[in-house]
Design a protein around this motif. Structure first.
Motif, PDB file in Angstrom:
ATOM      1  N   SER A 139       0.809  -1.222   0.000  1.00  0.00           N
ATOM      2  CA  SER A 139       0.000   0.000   0.000  1.00  0.00           C
ATOM      3  C   SER A 139       0.844   1.275   0.000  1.00  0.00           C
ATOM      4  CB  SER A 139      -0.925   0.019   1.219  1.00  0.00           C
ATOM      5  OG  SER A 139      -0.172   0.027   2.425  1.00  0.00           O
ATOM      6  N   VAL A 140       2.172   1.144   0.112  1.00  0.00           N
ATOM      7  CA  VAL A 140       3.040   2.322   0.154  1.00  0.00           C
ATOM      8  C   VAL A 140       3.130   2.939  -1.241  1.00  0.00           C
ATOM      9  CG1 VAL A 140       5.380   3.160   0.596  1.00  0.00           C
ATOM     10  CG2 VAL A 140       4.367   1.415   2.085  1.00  0.00           C
ATOM     11  N   ILE A 141       2.829   4.221  -1.329  1.00  0.00           N
ATOM     12  CA  ILE A 141       2.901   4.931  -2.602  1.00  0.00           C
ATOM     13  C   ILE A 141       3.923   6.056  -2.488  1.00  0.00           C
ATOM     14  CG2 ILE A 141       0.533   4.380  -3.235  1.00  0.00           C
ATOM     15  CD1 ILE A 141      -0.246   7.211  -2.364  1.00  0.00           C
ATOM     16  N   PRO A 142       4.509   6.486  -3.616  1.00  0.00           N
ATOM     17  CA  PRO A 142       5.494   7.575  -3.557  1.00  0.00           C
ATOM     18  C   PRO A 142       4.877   8.832  -2.960  1.00  0.00           C
ATOM     19  CG  PRO A 142       5.574   6.469  -5.686  1.00  0.00           C
ATOM     20  CD  PRO A 142       4.362   5.937  -4.976  1.00  0.00           C
ATOM     21  N   ARG A 143       5.683   9.596  -2.233  1.00  0.00           N
ATOM     22  CA  ARG A 143       5.219  10.870  -1.692  1.00  0.00           C
ATOM     23  C   ARG A 143       5.619  11.987  -2.641  1.00  0.00           C
ATOM     24  NH1 ARG A 143       8.947  13.741   1.307  1.00  0.00           N
ATOM     25  NH2 ARG A 143       7.366  14.531   2.745  1.00  0.00           N
ATOM     26  N   PRO A 144       4.855  13.062  -2.682  1.00  0.00           N
ATOM     27  CA  PRO A 144       5.194  14.159  -3.598  1.00  0.00           C
ATOM     28  C   PRO A 144       6.504  14.814  -3.203  1.00  0.00           C
ATOM     29  CG  PRO A 144       3.436  14.806  -2.084  1.00  0.00           C
ATOM     30  CD  PRO A 144       3.632  13.337  -1.915  1.00  0.00           C
ATOM     31  N   PRO A 145       7.214  15.373  -4.163  1.00  0.00           N
ATOM     32  CA  PRO A 145       8.481  16.045  -3.851  1.00  0.00           C
ATOM     33  C   PRO A 145       8.252  17.225  -2.906  1.00  0.00           C
ATOM     34  CG  PRO A 145       8.269  15.669  -6.211  1.00  0.00           C
ATOM     35  CD  PRO A 145       6.939  15.367  -5.612  1.00  0.00           C
ATOM     36  N   ASP A 146       9.242  17.490  -2.081  1.00  0.00           N
ATOM     37  CA  ASP A 146       9.177  18.643  -1.182  1.00  0.00           C
ATOM     38  C   ASP A 146       9.649  19.893  -1.910  1.00  0.00           C
ATOM     39  OD1 ASP A 146       8.493  17.407   1.549  1.00  0.00           O
ATOM     40  OD2 ASP A 146      10.176  16.160   0.873  1.00  0.00           O
ATOM     41  N   LYS A 147       9.076  21.023  -1.517  1.00  0.00           N
ATOM     42  CA  LYS A 147       9.489  22.312  -2.064  1.00  0.00           C
ATOM     43  C   LYS A 147      10.401  23.011  -1.061  1.00  0.00           C
ATOM     44  CE  LYS A 147       5.308  23.819  -2.473  1.00  0.00           C
ATOM     45  NZ  LYS A 147       4.603  22.634  -1.963  1.00  0.00           N
ATOM     46  N   ASP A 148      11.196  23.915  -1.579  1.00  0.00           N
ATOM     47  CA  ASP A 148      12.091  24.668  -0.710  1.00  0.00           C
ATOM     48  C   ASP A 148      11.288  25.398   0.365  1.00  0.00           C
ATOM     49  OD1 ASP A 148      14.689  25.720  -0.017  1.00  0.00           O
ATOM     50  OD2 ASP A 148      14.021  27.641  -0.810  1.00  0.00           O
ATOM     51  N   GLY A 149      11.645  25.164   1.622  1.00  0.00           N
ATOM     52  CA  GLY A 149      10.942  25.805   2.724  1.00  0.00           C
ATOM     53  C   GLY A 149       9.848  24.972   3.350  1.00  0.00           C
ATOM     54  N   ASP A 150       9.488  23.852   2.724  1.00  0.00           N
ATOM     55  CA  ASP A 150       8.471  22.976   3.330  1.00  0.00           C
ATOM     56  C   ASP A 150       8.948  22.482   4.688  1.00  0.00           C
ATOM     57  OD1 ASP A 150       6.790  23.232   1.199  1.00  0.00           O
ATOM     58  OD2 ASP A 150       7.078  21.205   0.413  1.00  0.00           O
ATOM     59  N   LYS A 151       7.987  22.328   5.591  1.00  0.00           N
ATOM     60  CA  LYS A 151       8.306  21.837   6.929  1.00  0.00           C
ATOM     61  C   LYS A 151       7.502  20.589   7.239  1.00  0.00           C
ATOM     62  CE  LYS A 151       9.451  26.413   8.801  1.00  0.00           C
ATOM     63  NZ  LYS A 151      10.890  26.145   8.960  1.00  0.00           N
ATOM     64  N   GLU A 152       8.067  19.731   8.044  1.00  0.00           N
ATOM     65  CA  GLU A 152       7.335  18.586   8.582  1.00  0.00           C
ATOM     66  C   GLU A 152       7.810  18.330  10.004  1.00  0.00           C
ATOM     67  OE1 GLU A 152       8.099  14.498   7.274  1.00  0.00           O
ATOM     68  OE2 GLU A 152       9.681  15.270   5.968  1.00  0.00           O
ATOM     69  N   THR A 153       6.934  17.762  10.809  1.00  0.00           N
ATOM     70  CA  THR A 153       7.259  17.492  12.201  1.00  0.00           C
ATOM     71  C   THR A 153       7.492  15.999  12.391  1.00  0.00           C
ATOM     72  OG1 THR A 153       5.948  19.375  12.972  1.00  0.00           O
ATOM     73  CG2 THR A 153       6.474  17.665  14.592  1.00  0.00           C
ATOM     74  N   ILE A 154       8.652  15.666  12.943  1.00  0.00           N
ATOM     75  CA  ILE A 154       9.014  14.277  13.227  1.00  0.00           C
ATOM     76  C   ILE A 154       9.510  14.215  14.670  1.00  0.00           C
ATOM     77  CG2 ILE A 154      10.442  12.308  12.555  1.00  0.00           C
ATOM     78  CD1 ILE A 154      10.799  13.569   9.817  1.00  0.00           C
ATOM     79  N   ILE A 155       8.942  13.318  15.440  1.00  0.00           N
ATOM     80  CA  ILE A 155       9.291  13.174  16.859  1.00  0.00           C
ATOM     81  C   ILE A 155       9.213  14.536  17.556  1.00  0.00           C
ATOM     82  CG2 ILE A 155      10.856  12.012  18.489  1.00  0.00           C
ATOM     83  CD1 ILE A 155      12.280  10.737  16.175  1.00  0.00           C
ATOM     84  N   ASP A 156       8.149  15.281  17.237  1.00  0.00           N
ATOM     85  CA  ASP A 156       7.870  16.583  17.859  1.00  0.00           C
ATOM     86  C   ASP A 156       8.917  17.648  17.550  1.00  0.00           C
ATOM     87  OD1 ASP A 156       5.531  15.579  19.083  1.00  0.00           O
ATOM     88  OD2 ASP A 156       6.699  14.789  20.761  1.00  0.00           O
ATOM     89  N   VAL A 157       9.695  17.446  16.507  1.00  0.00           N
ATOM     90  CA  VAL A 157      10.706  18.415  16.101  1.00  0.00           C
ATOM     91  C   VAL A 157      10.399  18.886  14.687  1.00  0.00           C
ATOM     92  CG1 VAL A 157      13.158  18.732  15.552  1.00  0.00           C
ATOM     93  CG2 VAL A 157      12.484  17.493  17.623  1.00  0.00           C
TER      94      VAL A 157
END
Length: 335
Positions: A39-57
């Motif tokens: 069920s794993v599908i490719p994720r869209p490319p990130d753009k410059d400045g995009d943010k994501e939170t991992i382990i509350d960081v």
């Protein structure tokens, strides 16, 4: 007149020979494990400045371009922490990306500026034709680090990223504060422990890498001591699924060989390292017998200090033993 190197391969310890028995995974086992990730599908490319939170960081994605190859080279890198802090540059191996270091970055980002780069040919960095000799790419990578303001930095690496870091540490001693060198041949080498080299070299013709999902699972089944969580593995697969990776990565293996890297290391690089070095290896790594690293201080004679840390797990200890890896890096930062 050219001459073949007279360097001799190191015989394998009996323990390491036994560990290699049946190491190359059989198809049916890989097939079973791949089903978990259907069920794993490719994720869209990130753009410059995009943010994501991992382990509350908070992690920030960056996309930039530097001179190189035909015109420019595209680089994707991810940062965590304040840029006013001392920097740690993280380099990944195969079949990974910046994400290989996400846990360590999250834990260290309160004190350090953590910068993880997708190597050229991997992740969301450049995958077009060009020079894929590791020394050349290391030179290009160093240009990137200078361009983004990293005049001095610690460098922490794994596997193929280590090959490129070896050149950076040797050629730019004024820039490298400390070197955490992970999971790569150092002074000793025996081709028996590297059967993947010819396989990766032939990948464009055999199709070994054409299915990113299967290839990632194949490699982890081959040399991991234990599989990371399904969530982590899904992201590893996604990061190896961006367009062009399966064509770009084999270029490295058709530009050089493990033997050539080893000779270069012995004849040019080891004596040029000046900063403190922490050798990090998986305690049960099939591809890097721990016995080969017991006298590492002798192999790096001009470094300020050399220590060895064996981390629980197989080849992928960064994801198998996340906290232990973090503690090893903390040890490096105190050298």
């Amino acid at each position: 007149m050219a001459h073949r190197s007279t360097l001799q391969y190191t015989p394998l310890p009996e323990r390491a020979q036994k560990a290699l028995e049946g190491a190359v995974p059989v198809d049916h086992l890989v097939d079973e494990r791949v089903k978990k990730f259907e069920s794993v599908i490719p994720r869209p490319p990130d753009k410059d400045g995009d943010k994501e939170t991992i382990i509350d960081v908070s992690f920030t994605h960056h996309v930039t371009y530097t001179p190189g190859d035909y015109e420019v080279i595209k680089w994707h890198y991810v940062t965590a922490g304040s840029s006013s802090n001392e920097a740690i540059v993280f380099l990944h191996g195969i079949p990974d990306s910046w994400f290989q270091w996400h846990y360590q970055m999250a834990k260290l980002s309160t004190e350090y500026y953590c910068v993880a780069v997708d190597l050229k040919g991997y992740g969301q960095s450049e995958t077009g034709p060009g020079n894929y000799l590791h020394e050349a790419v290391a030179d290009q990578l160093y240009v990137l680090l200078q361009q983004i303001g990293l005049k001095q930095f610690n460098i922490v690496t794994h596997d193929r990223g280590t090959v490129q870091a070896d050149f950076i540490v040797a050629k730019h001693p004024e820039a490298v504060l400390r070197y955490g060198r992970g999971e790569q041949h150092l002074y000793h080498y025996n081709p028996v422990i590297a059967p993947q080299g010819p396989k990766f070299q032939m990948a464009p013709w055999t199709g070994l890498m054409e299915d990113p999902k299967r290839f990632v699972v194949w490699v982890y089944t081959f040399v991991a001591g234990s599989f990371p969580s399904d969530e982590v593995m899904a992201r590893v697969i996604q990061e190896f699924s961006y367009e062009g990776i399966t064509k770009a990565v084999p270029r490295y293996f058709n530009s050089s060989t493990f033997r050539q890297e080893w000779i270069c290391r012995r004849e040019r690089l080891l004596g040029a390292w000046k900063c403190p070095v922490l050798i990090m290896e998986g305690r049960d790594s099939k591809s890097q017998p721990r016995e080969f690293y017991e006298k590492s201080r002798e192999y790096v004679p001009n470094a300020k200090d050399v220590k060895v840390r064996y981390i629980s797990g197989g080849h992928f200890w960064t994801l198998e033993s996340m906290e232990e890896t973090t503690q090893a890096i903390r040890e490096l930062l105190e050298m």
